[in-house]
Write a protein that holds these residues in place. Structure first.
Motif, mmCIF file in Angstrom:
data_model
loop_
_atom_site.group_PDB
_atom_site.id
_atom_site.type_symbol
_atom_site.label_atom_id
_atom_site.label_comp_id
_atom_site.label_asym_id
_atom_site.label_seq_id
_atom_site.Cartn_x
_atom_site.Cartn_y
_atom_site.Cartn_z
ATOM 1 N N MET A 1 17.436 20.015 -9.436
ATOM 2 C CA MET A 1 16.571 19.444 -10.461
ATOM 3 C C MET A 1 15.418 18.718 -9.779
ATOM 4 S SD MET A 1 19.250 17.715 -13.137
ATOM 5 C CE MET A 1 20.670 18.607 -13.769
ATOM 6 N N LEU A 2 14.238 18.815 -10.387
ATOM 7 C CA LEU A 2 13.103 18.006 -9.946
ATOM 8 C C LEU A 2 13.186 16.671 -10.662
ATOM 9 C CD1 LEU A 2 10.383 17.554 -8.500
ATOM 10 C CD2 LEU A 2 9.262 18.646 -10.459
ATOM 11 N N VAL A 3 13.178 15.581 -9.896
ATOM 12 C CA VAL A 3 13.343 14.248 -10.480
ATOM 13 C C VAL A 3 12.198 13.343 -10.024
ATOM 14 C CG1 VAL A 3 14.903 12.316 -10.828
ATOM 15 C CG2 VAL A 3 15.845 14.582 -10.322
ATOM 16 N N TRP A 4 11.615 12.629 -10.990
ATOM 17 C CA TRP A 4 10.635 11.579 -10.713
ATOM 18 C C TRP A 4 11.277 10.244 -11.072
ATOM 19 C CZ3 TRP A 4 5.400 12.662 -9.281
ATOM 20 C CH2 TRP A 4 5.059 14.029 -9.285
ATOM 21 N N VAL A 5 11.096 9.237 -10.225
ATOM 22 C CA VAL A 5 11.594 7.891 -10.524
ATOM 23 C C VAL A 5 10.414 6.926 -10.500
ATOM 24 C CG1 VAL A 5 13.900 8.368 -9.646
ATOM 25 C CG2 VAL A 5 12.196 7.418 -8.112
ATOM 26 N N TYR A 6 10.440 5.959 -11.399
ATOM 27 C CA TYR A 6 9.255 5.121 -11.630
ATOM 28 C C TYR A 6 9.645 3.651 -11.728
ATOM 29 C CZ TYR A 6 5.467 2.925 -14.299
ATOM 30 O OH TYR A 6 4.484 2.081 -14.738
ATOM 31 N N SER A 7 8.823 2.789 -11.127
ATOM 32 C CA SER A 7 8.967 1.350 -11.295
ATOM 33 C C SER A 7 7.725 0.665 -10.740
ATOM 34 C CB SER A 7 10.219 0.831 -10.587
ATOM 35 O OG SER A 7 10.452 -0.535 -10.921
ATOM 36 N N ILE A 8 7.667 -0.666 -10.839
ATOM 37 C CA ILE A 8 6.665 -1.426 -10.106
ATOM 38 C C ILE A 8 6.877 -1.142 -8.625
ATOM 39 C CG2 ILE A 8 5.948 -3.770 -9.492
ATOM 40 C CD1 ILE A 8 6.648 -4.611 -12.334
ATOM 41 N N ALA A 9 5.807 -1.006 -7.876
ATOM 42 C CA ALA A 9 5.890 -0.461 -6.520
ATOM 43 C C ALA A 9 6.981 -1.088 -5.643
ATOM 44 C CB ALA A 9 4.525 -0.536 -5.841
ATOM 45 N N PRO A 10 7.036 -2.419 -5.446
ATOM 46 C CA PRO A 10 8.060 -2.940 -4.536
ATOM 47 C C PRO A 10 9.480 -2.750 -5.049
ATOM 48 C CG PRO A 10 6.901 -4.739 -5.601
ATOM 49 C CD PRO A 10 6.146 -3.488 -5.920
ATOM 50 N N PHE A 11 9.640 -2.600 -6.369
ATOM 51 C CA PHE A 11 10.980 -2.402 -6.914
ATOM 52 C C PHE A 11 11.509 -0.993 -6.613
ATOM 53 C CE2 PHE A 11 10.000 -5.560 -10.607
ATOM 54 C CZ PHE A 11 9.778 -6.556 -9.679
ATOM 55 N N CYS A 12 10.594 -0.040 -6.387
ATOM 56 C CA CYS A 12 11.070 1.328 -6.173
ATOM 57 C C CYS A 12 11.021 1.773 -4.719
ATOM 58 C CB CYS A 12 10.312 2.323 -7.061
ATOM 59 S SG CYS A 12 8.603 2.585 -6.623
ATOM 60 N N TYR A 13 10.461 0.951 -3.807
ATOM 61 C CA TYR A 13 10.526 1.340 -2.393
ATOM 62 C C TYR A 13 11.233 0.300 -1.540
ATOM 63 C CZ TYR A 13 6.906 -1.909 -0.720
ATOM 64 O OH TYR A 13 6.212 -3.028 -0.376
ATOM 65 N N ALA A 14 11.100 -0.986 -1.888
ATOM 66 C CA ALA A 14 11.693 -2.034 -1.054
ATOM 67 C C ALA A 14 13.145 -2.297 -1.443
ATOM 68 C CB ALA A 14 10.870 -3.316 -1.161
ATOM 69 N N ARG A 15 13.386 -2.487 -2.716
ATOM 70 C CA ARG A 15 14.749 -2.817 -3.158
ATOM 71 C C ARG A 15 15.726 -1.675 -2.845
ATOM 72 N NH1 ARG A 15 14.800 -5.327 -8.937
ATOM 73 N NH2 ARG A 15 13.760 -6.978 -7.758
ATOM 74 N N PRO A 16 15.384 -0.411 -3.076
ATOM 75 C CA PRO A 16 16.335 0.668 -2.788
ATOM 76 C C PRO A 16 16.043 1.403 -1.479
ATOM 77 C CG PRO A 16 14.680 1.518 -4.262
ATOM 78 C CD PRO A 16 14.249 0.100 -3.875
ATOM 79 N N PHE A 17 15.492 0.702 -0.474
ATOM 80 C CA PHE A 17 15.083 1.377 0.757
ATOM 81 C C PHE A 17 16.253 2.102 1.418
ATOM 82 C CE2 PHE A 17 14.036 1.622 5.283
ATOM 83 C CZ PHE A 17 12.759 2.169 5.243
ATOM 84 N N GLU A 18 17.432 1.503 1.434
ATOM 85 C CA GLU A 18 18.591 2.144 2.064
ATOM 86 C C GLU A 18 18.941 3.459 1.370
ATOM 87 O OE1 GLU A 18 23.281 1.234 3.186
ATOM 88 O OE2 GLU A 18 22.158 -0.155 1.932
ATOM 89 N N GLN A 19 18.874 3.464 0.041
ATOM 90 C CA GLN A 19 19.191 4.693 -0.698
ATOM 91 C C GLN A 19 18.121 5.762 -0.469
ATOM 92 O OE1 GLN A 19 19.616 1.583 -1.981
ATOM 93 N NE2 GLN A 19 21.857 1.699 -1.895
ATOM 94 N N ILE A 20 16.858 5.341 -0.379
ATOM 95 C CA ILE A 20 15.794 6.301 -0.078
ATOM 96 C C ILE A 20 16.025 6.911 1.304
ATOM 97 C CG2 ILE A 20 13.314 6.565 0.322
ATOM 98 C CD1 ILE A 20 12.889 4.295 -1.711
ATOM 99 N N ARG A 21 16.375 6.045 2.255
ATOM 100 C CA ARG A 21 16.606 6.507 3.628
ATOM 101 C C ARG A 21 17.786 7.466 3.717
ATOM 102 N NH1 ARG A 21 20.052 4.860 7.770
ATOM 103 N NH2 ARG A 21 19.200 5.040 9.903
ATOM 104 N N ASN A 22 18.931 7.042 3.172
ATOM 105 C CA ASN A 22 20.167 7.809 3.364
ATOM 106 C C ASN A 22 20.334 8.950 2.377
ATOM 107 O OD1 ASN A 22 20.756 5.991 5.387
ATOM 108 N ND2 ASN A 22 22.163 4.767 4.153
ATOM 109 N N ASP A 23 20.005 8.704 1.109
ATOM 110 C CA ASP A 23 20.279 9.700 0.076
ATOM 111 C C ASP A 23 19.165 10.733 -0.076
ATOM 112 O OD1 ASP A 23 22.512 8.179 -0.301
ATOM 113 O OD2 ASP A 23 21.889 7.320 -2.219
ATOM 114 N N LEU A 24 17.911 10.301 0.122
ATOM 115 C CA LEU A 24 16.786 11.228 -0.075
ATOM 116 C C LEU A 24 16.296 11.825 1.241
ATOM 117 C CD1 LEU A 24 14.555 9.434 -2.743
ATOM 118 C CD2 LEU A 24 16.534 10.932 -3.071
ATOM 119 N N CYS A 25 15.839 10.962 2.133
ATOM 120 C CA CYS A 25 15.118 11.456 3.307
ATOM 121 C C CYS A 25 16.022 12.149 4.321
ATOM 122 C CB CYS A 25 14.350 10.309 3.960
ATOM 123 S SG CYS A 25 13.004 9.702 2.918
#
Length: 302
Positions: free
Chosen positions: A63-87
């Motif tokens: 599935m193609l998924v877009w996730v949206y929030s105020i910038a620091p809430f979507c890159y800083a708060r979930p940085f570990e999940q972005i690193r491990n789950d996505l990248c």
């Protein structure tokens, strides 16, 4: 730019259905998208880490998924999940941060995104997109949708000068011709610089280029830009981002690797909070020397 993005997503959904997740934000802006998408528009609540992990799970099922929030809430708060789950798994989830740089003004550091693309581009497979004008958003959204990699879209407020007609979208673009010091700009603050430079005669104008797709290693400078630097041997790089991990660092490294001789290389960037005071986006830009008047002085000196 958020309204332009919403319109682009509505059009994209008609031909390429996707899932859109919001961290309990986007009210009075994303309603047309929610209406078009129905149950594929999901409010994940104030749970950004979970939102990224759920998006990764969906992406594993193609599935193609877009996730949206105020910038620091979507890159800083979930940085570990972005690193491990996505990248680490190179999953094509698209992260959208609204209010890049000092966009949220007096709300302060918790709402400012000053190191967003620099931090995210340390991760494998990540690409970043920073539109300059609202008209850039649609081609960027379509490009991101076709990319097989994770991506980050930094949205801000369009500041295009009245009457200015930007050239057709491209990752690297010459936005204004001039005989002065070349400038490379990133993001909406370009509009303020264009506004003051358009009033100058061509001999006094800087030549302004805009960059919208990162990192520079994945989107290298085009030959006309390199030829300009060979001729003038100086450059001012301007971005509403801290110096570490910014375009100034990326481009300086790229030019060194190319053996490009430069007599003057100036990097104008976010300085954080020099007066330890919060204010409007314009206030913070002025404190950092990112306001048009100061930039013009730097460009004339360069």
């Amino acid at each position: 730019m958020r309204n332009a993005a919403c319109a682009s997503w509505v059009n994209l959904f008609r031909s390429h259905p996707f899932v859109f997740m919001t961290g309990d934000l986007g009210f009075q802006a994303l309603e047309p998208l929610r209406q078009a998408m129905g149950e594929r528009f999901i409010n994940a609540g104030i749970a950004e880490q979970n939102m990224i992990s759920v998006a990764a799970g969906m992406a594993r099922h193609e599935m193609l998924v877009w996730v949206y929030s105020i910038a620091p809430f979507c890159y800083a708060r979930p940085f570990e999940q972005i690193r491990n789950d996505l990248c680490q798994h190179d999953l094509p989830v698209k992260i959208v941060g609204n209010g890049g740089g000092y966009g949220y003004g007096a709300m302060g550091a918790t709402h400012h995104a000053l190191e967003d693309y620099g931090a995210l581009l340390t991760l494998p497979n990540m690409l970043a997109y920073v539109p300059i004008f609202a008209s850039d958003v649609d081609p960027i959204v379509r490009s991101m949708a076709q990319s097989p990699h994770p991506g980050y879209l930094r949205l801000g407020r369009c500041e295009m000068p009245t009457g200015y007609q930007p050239p057709a979208y491209a990752p690297w673009r010459r936005l204004l011709a001039g005989d002065g010091t070349p400038a490379l700009t990133v993001g909406p603050l370009t509009g303020g610089l264009l506004r003051v430079c358009l009033t100058l005669p061509p001999r006094q104008r800087p030549e302004i280029w805009g960059l919208t797709e990162l990192p520079v290693s994945a989107c290298p400078p085009p030959e006309p830009f390199l030829e300009l630097l060979r001729e003038r041997k100086r450059l001012v790089v301007i971005e509403e981002h801290v110096t570490h991990g910014g375009i100034g660092h990326m481009l300086a490294h790229a030019l060194m690797c190319l053996g490009m001789p430069m007599e003057r290389f100036v990097h104008v960037h976010a300085l954080g909070y020099p007066s330890h005071t919060y204010g409007s986006q314009a206030f913070h830009r002025q404190e950092c020397g990112l306001d048009p008047d100061n930039l013009l002085k730097i460009l004339h000196i360069g």
